[in-house]
Structures are given as structure tokens and as C-alpha cells.
Design a protein around this motif. Structure first.
Motif, PDB file in Angstrom:
ATOM      1  N   PHE A  17       0.800  -1.213   0.000  1.00 53.65           N
ATOM      2  CA  PHE A  17       0.000   0.000   0.000  1.00 53.65           C
ATOM      3  C   PHE A  17       0.840   1.274   0.000  1.00 53.65           C
ATOM      4  O   PHE A  17       0.348   2.328  -0.348  1.00 53.65           O
ATOM      5  CB  PHE A  17      -0.930   0.005   1.212  1.00 53.65           C
ATOM      6  N   LYS A  24       6.494   2.123  -7.695  1.00 57.28           N
ATOM      7  CA  LYS A  24       5.314   2.521  -8.463  1.00 57.28           C
ATOM      8  C   LYS A  24       5.587   2.387  -9.963  1.00 57.28           C
ATOM      9  O   LYS A  24       4.737   1.897 -10.714  1.00 57.28           O
ATOM     10  CB  LYS A  24       4.943   3.961  -8.116  1.00 57.28           C
ATOM     11  N   GLU A  89      -9.293  -0.418 -10.710  1.00 55.09           N
ATOM     12  CA  GLU A  89      -8.189  -0.650  -9.775  1.00 55.09           C
ATOM     13  C   GLU A  89      -7.591   0.679  -9.301  1.00 55.09           C
ATOM     14  O   GLU A  89      -7.254   0.836  -8.126  1.00 55.09           O
ATOM     15  CB  GLU A  89      -7.111  -1.503 -10.438  1.00 55.09           C
ATOM     16  N   ARG A  90      -7.478   1.630 -10.198  1.00 58.38           N
ATOM     17  CA  ARG A  90      -6.940   2.939  -9.811  1.00 58.38           C
ATOM     18  C   ARG A  90      -7.896   3.660  -8.862  1.00 58.38           C
ATOM     19  O   ARG A  90      -7.463   4.339  -7.936  1.00 58.38           O
ATOM     20  CB  ARG A  90      -6.665   3.778 -11.052  1.00 58.38           C
ATOM     21  N   GLN A  92      -9.884   2.186  -6.769  1.00 60.75           N
ATOM     22  CA  GLN A  92      -9.709   1.523  -5.475  1.00 60.75           C
ATOM     23  C   GLN A  92      -8.428   2.002  -4.793  1.00 60.75           C
ATOM     24  O   GLN A  92      -8.404   2.220  -3.586  1.00 60.75           O
ATOM     25  CB  GLN A  92      -9.667   0.009  -5.653  1.00 60.75           C
ATOM     26  N   ARG A  93      -7.376   2.180  -5.556  1.00 59.22           N
ATOM     27  CA  ARG A  93      -6.108   2.658  -4.990  1.00 59.22           C
ATOM     28  C   ARG A  93      -6.270   4.077  -4.442  1.00 59.22           C
ATOM     29  O   ARG A  93      -5.761   4.400  -3.376  1.00 59.22           O
ATOM     30  CB  ARG A  93      -4.998   2.619  -6.040  1.00 59.22           C
ATOM     31  N   GLU A  97      -5.703   5.248  -0.691  1.00 54.23           N
ATOM     32  CA  GLU A  97      -4.813   6.351  -0.315  1.00 54.23           C
ATOM     33  C   GLU A  97      -5.555   7.386   0.522  1.00 54.23           C
ATOM     34  O   GLU A  97      -5.007   7.926   1.483  1.00 54.23           O
ATOM     35  CB  GLU A  97      -4.213   6.994  -1.562  1.00 54.23           C
TER      36      GLU A  97
END
Length: 187
Positions: A17, A24, A89-90, A92-93, A97
Motif C-alpha cells: 500500500f 510505483k 483498480e486505480r 480503489q487505490r 490512499e
């Protein structure tokens, strides 16, 4: 169960995470391997066009410029397809964050509140000590003046007074007379 997300195997792994820039970049290259491939093909086509231009082969130069256009189109399609494919997915990221930022802010806020509570407690302790000192001072002022603290200390103070005086000093006068005697001599 609709509100709770499903458990993940990465829940216990903080490295998953908290990415640094190199991790990255590596993750992005693994997610969308066609984009770097398209960039590489574009660069290769430009390099070959440059070499062909140096050698004077105009047919090869035109072929390489066409190949560059195709490689750029491929790269653009790979970027668009990857953005559509990895959109969820982005998202969710980003939510993760945000949650991590909120958790950090809450931790900072809790630490700040704890510090304020400690300071408040120190202030209350200081005020209580100060009040106790004031009470003791008022208690000392209210004692009757006729009471001696202890007869032994009074006798000791009287015994020390004559020893403190130097011979030749008169009673009274204090410091000024002593300085006068030193400068003008004793009369």
C-alpha cells in the motif's frame, strides 16, 4: 456485508500500500507492458530513420517514419486501453490512499489532543502547586509575631553576632562606616 470490502491477501502487507516512486514505476510497467513496448518501438523507428538519413537512403527513411507513426498509434491505443482496463483498480487505490491519509490525520489529531491533555494536566498541577505555595505564604504571614521559631536558634544567632563583628568596629554605621573607615582610616 454489502458495505464491507472482501478481505485481501495484501491487508497485512504495508509495502503493497505504500509505494515509493521506483516501486510505483515497476508496478505500472507490469500493469501496462504494452506502453513501454510502444515507446521502445517508436524510439527504434526514429533511430533507424536517423541512420537511414545519414546514409542517404530516402526509401528507408520514409519506411521508418511510417513505422514511427504506427508505433505511436500503437502506444496511444495501449495507453487508452490500459486506462479503461485499470480504471477500477486505480479508483480503489485512490480510495485506499484517501483512507490512509485520513488514518494518518486521525493519528496526528489524536497525538495532538493527547499533547493538549498532558499540557492541561501540567498546567493544573502547576496551579495547584502555586496555590499551595500561596497558602503556605499566607499561613506564614498570619502567624503572630511574638512567637519565636525555636529558642535554640535565637541563642545561636545571638552567639554568632559578636563573632561576626571585627574588632574596632563600633555598633551601627554598617557598610558606609566600614568603607569610610577603610578609606579615611579609623578615628
Amino acid at each position: 456485508m454489502g458495505d464491507k470490502p472482501l478481505p485481501s491477501s495484501f491487508d497485512d502487507n504495508p509495502d503493497f500500500f505504500q509505494d515509493n516512486p521506483w516501486k510505483k514505476l515497476g508496478r505500472r510497467l507490469k500493469e501496462e507492458p504494452l506502453v513501454p513496448l510502444g515507446i521502445g518501438a517508436t524510439c527504434y523507428a526514429l533511430f533507424r530513420a536517423y541512420r537511414s538519413m545519414k546514409m542517404g537512403d530516402s526509401v528507408q527513411v520514409n519506411r521508418m517514419f511510417r513505422a514511427r507513426i504506427y508505433a505511436q498509434a500503437f502506444t496511444l491505443l495501449a495507453v487508452c486501453a490500459g486506462s479503461v482496463y485499470y480504471k477500477t483498480e486505480r479508483d480503489q487505490r485512490k480510495q485506499l490512499e484517501k483512507a490512509m491519509d485520513l488514518k494518518k490525520q486521525q493519528t496526528k489529531r489524536d497525538a495532538w489532543l493527547k499533547e493538549l491533555e498532558i499540557r492541561d494536566q501540567e498546567d493544573k498541577d502547576w496551579q495547584s502547586r502555586h496555590a499551595a505555595i500561596e497558602q503556605a505564604a499566607k499561613g506564614a504571614e498570619l502567624k503572630p509575631l511574638g512567637t519565636d521559631p525555636a529558642p535554640e536558634t535565637a541563642e545561636r544567632d545571638q552567639a554568632e553576632e559578636p563573632a561576626a563583628k571585627e574588632p574596632g568596629e563600633g555598633s551601627g554605621g554598617g557598610v558606609l562606616s566600614a568603607v569610610k573607615n577603610l578609606t579615611w582610616g579609623s578615628k
